[in-house]
Design a protein around this motif. Structure first.
Motif, PDB file in Angstrom:
ATOM      1  N   ILE B 266      59.589-112.569 -66.367  1.00  0.00           N
ATOM      2  CA  ILE B 266      58.999-111.234 -66.461  1.00  0.00           C
ATOM      3  C   ILE B 266      58.935-110.509 -65.114  1.00  0.00           C
ATOM      4  CG2 ILE B 266      56.618-112.023 -66.230  1.00  0.00           C
ATOM      5  CD1 ILE B 266      56.123-109.977 -68.629  1.00  0.00           C
ATOM      6  N   PHE B 270      59.705-106.565 -64.501  1.00  0.00           N
ATOM      7  CA  PHE B 270      58.834-105.612 -63.830  1.00  0.00           C
ATOM      8  C   PHE B 270      59.538-104.962 -62.654  1.00  0.00           C
ATOM      9  CE2 PHE B 270      55.019-107.678 -65.783  1.00  0.00           C
ATOM     10  CZ  PHE B 270      54.688-106.576 -66.509  1.00  0.00           C
ATOM     11  N   PHE B 274      59.846-101.055 -62.147  1.00  0.00           N
ATOM     12  CA  PHE B 274      59.444-100.347 -60.930  1.00  0.00           C
ATOM     13  C   PHE B 274      60.541 -99.396 -60.491  1.00  0.00           C
ATOM     14  CE2 PHE B 274      56.720-104.105 -59.503  1.00  0.00           C
ATOM     15  CZ  PHE B 274      55.610-103.535 -60.033  1.00  0.00           C
ATOM     16  N   THR B 316      53.210-116.183 -44.913  1.00  0.00           N
ATOM     17  CA  THR B 316      52.347-115.018 -44.733  1.00  0.00           C
ATOM     18  C   THR B 316      53.144-113.738 -44.894  1.00  0.00           C
ATOM     19  OG1 THR B 316      51.355-116.358 -43.018  1.00  0.00           O
ATOM     20  CG2 THR B 316      50.529-114.136 -43.249  1.00  0.00           C
ATOM     21  N   HIS B 319      53.655-112.959 -48.468  1.00  0.00           N
ATOM     22  CA  HIS B 319      52.444-112.406 -49.075  1.00  0.00           C
ATOM     23  C   HIS B 319      52.230-110.952 -48.655  1.00  0.00           C
ATOM     24  CE1 HIS B 319      50.970-116.837 -49.055  1.00  0.00           C
ATOM     25  NE2 HIS B 319      51.826-116.579 -50.012  1.00  0.00           N
ATOM     26  N   LEU B 320      52.443-110.704 -47.363  1.00  0.00           N
ATOM     27  CA  LEU B 320      52.281-109.338 -46.868  1.00  0.00           C
ATOM     28  C   LEU B 320      53.260-108.404 -47.562  1.00  0.00           C
ATOM     29  CD1 LEU B 320      51.714-109.760 -43.030  1.00  0.00           C
ATOM     30  CD2 LEU B 320      50.146-108.771 -44.693  1.00  0.00           C
ATOM     31  N   ILE B 322      54.514-108.651 -50.611  1.00  0.00           N
ATOM     32  CA  ILE B 322      54.046-108.333 -51.965  1.00  0.00           C
ATOM     33  C   ILE B 322      52.969-107.260 -51.886  1.00  0.00           C
ATOM     34  CG2 ILE B 322      52.972-109.258 -54.042  1.00  0.00           C
ATOM     35  CD1 ILE B 322      54.072-111.941 -53.346  1.00  0.00           C
ATOM     36  N   MET B 323      52.062-107.456 -50.922  1.00  0.00           N
ATOM     37  CA  MET B 323      50.942-106.532 -50.778  1.00  0.00           C
ATOM     38  C   MET B 323      51.444-105.131 -50.448  1.00  0.00           C
ATOM     39  SD  MET B 323      47.769-107.484 -48.432  1.00  0.00           S
ATOM     40  CE  MET B 323      47.275-106.282 -47.244  1.00  0.00           C
ATOM     41  N   GLY B 326      53.167-103.527 -53.416  1.00  0.00           N
ATOM     42  CA  GLY B 326      52.158-103.073 -54.375  1.00  0.00           C
ATOM     43  C   GLY B 326      51.539-101.755 -53.950  1.00  0.00           C
ATOM     44  N   SER B 327      51.155-101.669 -52.665  1.00  0.00           N
ATOM     45  CA  SER B 327      50.493-100.425 -52.255  1.00  0.00           C
ATOM     46  C   SER B 327      51.482 -99.271 -52.228  1.00  0.00           C
ATOM     47  CB  SER B 327      49.801-100.558 -50.898  1.00  0.00           C
ATOM     48  OG  SER B 327      50.092-101.764 -50.291  1.00  0.00           O
ATOM     49  N   ILE B 329      53.952 -98.842 -54.276  1.00  0.00           N
ATOM     50  CA  ILE B 329      54.137 -98.378 -55.651  1.00  0.00           C
ATOM     51  C   ILE B 329      53.030 -97.391 -56.005  1.00  0.00           C
ATOM     52  CG2 ILE B 329      53.943 -99.115 -58.058  1.00  0.00           C
ATOM     53  CD1 ILE B 329      55.462-101.650 -57.158  1.00  0.00           C
ATOM     54  N   VAL B 330      51.785 -97.786 -55.697  1.00  0.00           N
ATOM     55  CA  VAL B 330      50.667 -96.889 -55.981  1.00  0.00           C
ATOM     56  C   VAL B 330      50.828 -95.587 -55.204  1.00  0.00           C
ATOM     57  CG1 VAL B 330      48.183 -96.605 -55.780  1.00  0.00           C
ATOM     58  CG2 VAL B 330      49.120 -98.793 -56.508  1.00  0.00           C
TER      59      VAL B 330
END
Lengths: 319, 358
Positions: B266, B270, B274, B316, B319-320, B322-323, B326-327, B329-330
């Motif tokens: 999935i 996504f 996006f 790290t 992870h950064l 992905i973060m 995400g932001s 996209i918003v």
């Protein structure tokens, strides 16, 4: 013939032959069903008050649990860590409302849905950056949750009920009762329902959209924390838990997007049926691991007959 | 100034409805095509081919397929990844059963399998609408991934459970497999993507495209003015899944080289969603802009700390990443909910009117 027999006869014979095992399976299903229902409950609350399909609910569960464990690892006592996590969830609710939802008011549903997926990714990245990506142990004992088990002997067999699971079911039940009472008997709760019925009308009688949204997201955060503690004490805390977030979707659709009853019934139904199917049909006939798709196919089948879900509001379309 | 349309007179309706009513658009597209066909292959390194050029093309093709369904016909789909999988597995089976088959033909044929399955999972859309429909495609997503794992015939009973792309020749040149050169692969992908894009542009401008748009805007009203909803929705599922299936076959055969079932999970769906949404639902150009952003961004973010001379652990960094994605996209949704294509539309409008504000 052999196949038909394996589908229609053998499973039921097995069920009757070992009723204690059947009960154990049903119990296991019920427990995971309660957790699905809790996640779906968070979805329903947000959907009802803002028509936002909040994909981030499942991740909020993991995020809440991770924050709790993370805070405890920093040397903070368990109960203060719980309070701290609630604070974090409130900050999250406020930030989401302020930064994401307010600028997007009135956009099409799919845009808001995508925004919640954006929030999901952000929370995954944020949680892993701060608390690390590895699987953590839930602080069950520190929170005073009993860890033993009840052993019952129905029909001369054996039925094991873990204390954690019993606690989870009881707490979930209390949470649902509290929530229903809140929505029906308090001023704020009535405001939430009014907002769900008609945004404009609610605004015109002086209900603050912003306050209610923060409130609703915070309540969803509290539910997420409870779910996170319950699920985390069974399986450990890491973002691998996000799979349960997807499970909540069929629960939600099956029950109907607006209905609290629907979320609970849908959750329990899917929890029990997918376990039964896996044990008696999936594993022997289909090679197992059918739990990954059974809930979706079940929800799809039900929706074909009731497009608004079991308890959803009837969809009336006008040109 | 560059976009001045003064003097471009249309003397008949045909000219007015042509593909490029403004001649600068045609020039711009020509420039992009020259870049894509000549300039990039001459200058690009192996790394650029493998991390940017080829994946951007393949992802934009998949997003184009999704956009036909979600952007033009208004049916939300969360199962794109699985349909890409169907295309990939179909292509694998075709090429192992008929090794003499022309690989490009096999890739184009494999889309048909995915189209068939797409139609089957599209049937519920006649009754279920909106977010409830997402469940149908989610069921497809999870069921198909499970099937890819359990049905050993699909991966020729490999012990690894993964499919491995063999060396495939066309007209004496290896175009897929470990021996193929990146430049050849790039050209094959580019040719297929260009062809399908051209078809799609015309499809969405035509009769079928208008049916889809009417269905998207309000399906009951569309039904009342005499549009056959069943035909419109199922055609959308078929065309969309066909394109997505071809993208899936390209994804494995001309880029990844091997695939296991959870490659199509999935997360991939996504990612494609996006691209379609950030690029702009209901636009063709948007898919390319979105793909450039979503595929290019992680590459840029990964090389950023090195450029700045900061040392960050790779976990790290991930992870950064992905973060930040995400932001972003918003952020993009807030700045322009209708996507990057709309942003370009606004800029173009301004350029045409320049130097006047209105």
């Amino acid at each position: 013939m052999e196949l038909l027999r394996n589908i229609f006869v053998t499973p039921f014979v097995d069920m009757v032959a070992a009723p204690d095992f059947l009960m154990q399976v049903v119990w296991e299903g019920l427990v995971s069903g309660v957790l699905y229902a809790l996640i779906a409950l968070g979805f329903v609350l947000i959907f009802r008050s803002s028509r936002i399909f909040n994909f981030a609910q499942g991740i909020m569960v993991v995020f809440a649990a991770l924050t709790l464990v993370g805070l405890h690892e920093m040397g903070i006592p368990a109960w203060i860590a719980v309070a701290g996590t609630l604070g974090v969830m409130f900050a999250l609710a406020w930030t989401v409302e302020r930064v994401v939802l307010r600028p997007l008011v009135g956009q099409p549903d799919i845009i808001l849905f995508m925004a919640t997926i954006g929030i999901t990714l952000f929370l995954i990245g944020f949680g892993e950056t701060i608390f690390g990506g590895e699987n953590k142990q839930m602080i069950t004992a520190e929170l005073g949750i009993p860890t033993g088990d009840f052993v019952l002997e129905p029909f001369g067999g054996l039925l094991i009920l873990q204390h954690i699971d019993v606690t989870a079911v009881v707490v979930a039940g209390l949470l649902v009762v509290g929530l229903v009472a809140f929505l029906n008997y308090t001023r704020m709760g009535r405001a939430v329902r009014a907002l769900g019925d008609d945004h404009q009308a609610a605004l015109s009688v002086g209900i603050s959209l912003q306050t209610i949204w923060v409130l609703v997201w915070f309540i969803a955060g509290v539910i997420a924390l409870v779910t996170g503690i319950a699920w985390g004490s069974r399986a450990g805390v890491s973002f691998a838990l996000e799979i349960i977030a997807y499970k909540a979707l069929p629960v939600l659709m099956l029950g109907g997007l607006e209905s609290i009853t629907g979320a609970i019934v849908g959750g329990l139904l899917i929890g029990v049926l997918e376990k039964l199917f896996e044990i008696y049909w999936g594993a022997p006939l289909l090679g197992g691991n059918t739990e990954s798709w059974f809930a979706f196919v079940l929800a799809l089948t039900v929706l074909l007959f009731r497009p608004q879900g079991l308890f959803g509001e009837k969809i009336i379309e006008r040109v | 100034m560059l976009y001045r349309i003064a003097g471009q007179f249309k003397t008949n309706y045909r000219a007015d409805q042509a593909l490029f009513p403004v001649s600068q658009d045609a020039w711009l597209l020509g420039l992009i095509l020259i870049c894509a066909w000549v300039a990039f292959p001459l200058t690009a390194s192996e790394f650029t081919f493998q991390t940017l050029l080829i994946p951007i093309l393949i992802y934009s093709l998949a997003a184009l397929g999704l956009n036909i369904l979600t952007g033009y016909a208004g049916q939300l789909s969360l199962g794109t990844g699985a349909f890409m999988g169907v295309g990939a597995y179909a292509c694998y089976k075709l090429l192992t059963i008929f090794p003499w088959m022309n690989p490009v033909v096999a890739i184009l044929l494999s889309g048909l399998f995915s189209a068939g399955i797409g139609v089957v999972f599209g049937i519920p859309s006649l009754r279920i609408k909106g977010f409830y429909l997402a469940i149908a495609t989610l069921a497809a997503q999870f069921f198909l991934i499970w099937l890819f794992e359990k049905w050993a015939w699909l991966y020729n009973y490999n012990t690894s459970g993964a499919i491995q792309v063999p060396n495939v020749d066309m007209w004496g040149i290896t175009i897929a497999g470990p021996l193929a050169s990146s430049t050849t692969q790039y050209y094959v992908v580019l040719a297929i993507v260009t062809l399908i894009t051209l078809l799609c542009i015309n499809l969405t401008r035509g009769n079928l495209g208008r049916m889809w748009k009417a269905t998207r805007d309000m399906d009951i009203a569309a039904e009342l003015i005499g549009i056959n909803l069943m035909k419109s929705k199922l055609m959308a599922f078929a065309v969309s899944s066909y394109i997505v299936g071809v993208a899936g076959a390209l994804f494995v055969f001309l880029w990844r080289g091997a695939a296991e079932p959870n490659l199509f999970d999935i997360t991939l769906s996504f990612q494609i969603l996006f691209i379609a949404i950030i690029g702009g639902l209901g636009s063709i150009l948007g898919n390319y802009l979105g793909a450039i952003l979503i595929v290019g961004l992680p590459v840029v973010l990964n090389s950023l700390p090195e450029l700045l001379g900061v040392e960050i652990k790779s976990a790290t960094l991930e992870h950064l990443n992905i973060m930040i994605i995400g932001s972003l996209i918003v952020f993009f949704l807030i700045v322009e909910p209708h996507g990057l294509a709309r942003l370009w539309g606004l800029i173009r409008e301004k350029l045409i009117k320049w130097p006047f504000p209105h």
